[in-house]
Design an enzyme around this catalytic site. Structure first.
Site, PDB file in Angstrom:
ATOM      1  N   ASN A   1     -10.636  -2.962  -5.496  1.00 18.66           N
ATOM      2  CA  ASN A   1      -9.842  -1.989  -6.257  1.00 18.66           C
ATOM      3  C   ASN A   1     -10.400  -1.705  -7.659  1.00 18.66           C
ATOM      4  O   ASN A   1      -9.963  -0.764  -8.326  1.00 18.66           O
ATOM      5  CB  ASN A   1      -8.374  -2.419  -6.348  1.00 18.66           C
TER       6      ASN A   1
ATOM      7  N   ASP B   1       0.817  -1.219   0.000  1.00 13.98           N
ATOM      8  CA  ASP B   1       0.000   0.000   0.000  1.00 13.98           C
ATOM      9  C   ASP B   1       0.854   1.273   0.000  1.00 13.98           C
ATOM     10  O   ASP B   1       1.953   1.291   0.549  1.00 13.98           O
ATOM     11  CB  ASP B   1      -0.934  -0.015   1.228  1.00 13.98           C
TER      12      ASP B   1
END
Ligand code: IPE
Ligand code: IPE
Ligand code: MG
Length: 255
Positions: free
Chosen positions: A78, A30
Site C-alpha cells: 500500500n 477493503d
C-alpha cells in the site's frame, strides 16, 4: 441461542448460532476508496469512515465473545498509493492509537500490531509499543491490526529469524516443523483464523496471512468496508456455520 436479523421471516441467511462462534475472525478491510468515490468524495474520506466501522465491528466482536480478531489495515504494497493517501492513513492510525491507549483498559480489548513497524515514524512506533505493552496486561478479545504487513514478508522474516537461531546454535535446520515455523511468525501463539472475510468484492488474498489461512473458511461480499454492518458480520458467521470443514479428510460419519 439463535438470532435472526433478516428482514423477512423466510430469510435464514443471517441466522447465527451464538454458542458455536468462530474463535478467530480475520477481515481484509477493503473498499474504502470506492465507497468514497461513489459519493463524490476523496478516497481519504473512505478511510475515515472505515476506521469508524472498524471500531464498531471490533467492539461488537468483543461483545459476542470472539476471542481473536485480525484485520488487514495497511499492506506492504500500500506504500504505492499517492503520498497524500498514505499520510492520511498514518494520521488516522495515530488518532486511533491515542484513543486506544485511553480506552483499551476500560473496554478490555487487547490491541496488538502485526507487521514491520520499521518504516513508521518514531512517534507512531512509540504509540504502537505502548499499545502492545498495555495489551499484555489485559485479558479481553485480542485484536491484531496488520500494518505494513505482507504474508510473504512475514515468512521471510520468520525464515531469517530461524536461520539466525541456527547460526547461534539454538536450533538445527533438521528440527524445523510446521509448529516451529508458526512460532516465528508475527502471529505466534494465536490460533489460525477460522473465518476470513473480504468485503469490497475482490476474490483474492492480496498477501494476507498466507500461512495462517491454509484452512480458513472464506467469505466475500460486495458490501464495501465503510458500510459493513453487524448484520453483514452475522451473514458471514452464519455462512461459516453452514460449512463442513474437512481439512483434507472426509465429512464426519462418511465411510
Ligand atoms: C482498503 O481500502 C484500505 C487500504 C488498502 C489502506 P482501499 O483503499 O483499498 O479501497 P478500494 O479497494 O480502493 O475501494
Ligand atoms: C488489501 O487491499 C490490503 C488492505 C485492505 C490493507 P488492497 O486494496 O491493497 O488490495 P488489492 O490491491 O485490491 O489486491
Ligand atoms: Mg482495495
Amino acid at each position: 441461542m439463535i438470532f435472526s436479523f433478516g428482514k423477512k421471516k423466510a430469510d435464514t441467511a443471517g441466522q447465527v448460532d451464538f454458542s458455536h462462534l468462530p474463535r478467530h475472525i480475520a477481515i481484509i478491510l477493503d473498499g474504502n476508496g470506492r465507497w468514497a468515490k461513489r459519493r463524490g468524495l476523496p478516497r481519504t474520506a473512505g478511510h475515515k469512515v472505515g476506521a469508524e466501522t472498524f471500531r464498531t465491528i471490533a467492539t461488537y466482536c468483543r461483545d459476542i465473545g470472539i476471542d481473536y480478531l485480525t484485520v488487514y489495515a495497511f499492506s506492504t504494497e500500500n506504500w504505492k498509493r499517492p503520498q497524500e493517501e498514505v499520510d492520511t492513513i498514518m494520521a488516522l492510525l495515530k488518532r486511533y492509537l491515542l484513543e486506544a491507549i485511553e480506552t483499551m483498559e476500560r473496554d478490555n480489548v487487547r490491541l496488538r500490531f502485526m507487521g514491520d513497524m520499521t518504516p513508521l515514524s518514531g512517534e507512531l512506533k512509540a504509540l504502537v509499543d505502548r499499545c502492545n505493552a498495555i495489551s499484555e496486561r489485559l485479558t479481553g478479545c485480542l485484536c491484531s491490526i496488520c500494518i505494513n504487513y505482507g504474508g510473504r514478508a512475514e515468512l521471510v522474516h520468520a525464515a531469517s529469524r530461524f536461520a539466525e537461531d541456527c547460526r547461534v546454535g539454538l536450533v538445527k535446520p533438521d528440527d524445523l516443523t510446521e509448529d516451529m515455523l508458526a512460532g516465528y511468525l508475527y502471529s505466534a501463539g494465536i490460533p489460525d483464523p477460522d473465518l476470513l472475510i473480504r468485503p469490497g468484492g475482490e476474490l483474492r488474498l492480496s498477501n494476507f496471512l498466507l500461512w495462517q489461512c491454509a484452512y480458513s473458511e472464506f467469505y466475500t461480499t460486495d458490501v464495501l468496508w465503510p458500510e459493513f454492518t453487524k448484520e453483514e458480520l452475522h451473514r458471514a458467521i452464519a455462512s461459516y456455520q453452514r460449512r463442513s470443514r474437512r481439512y483434507g479428510g472426509l465429512r464426519e460419519g462418511t465411510t
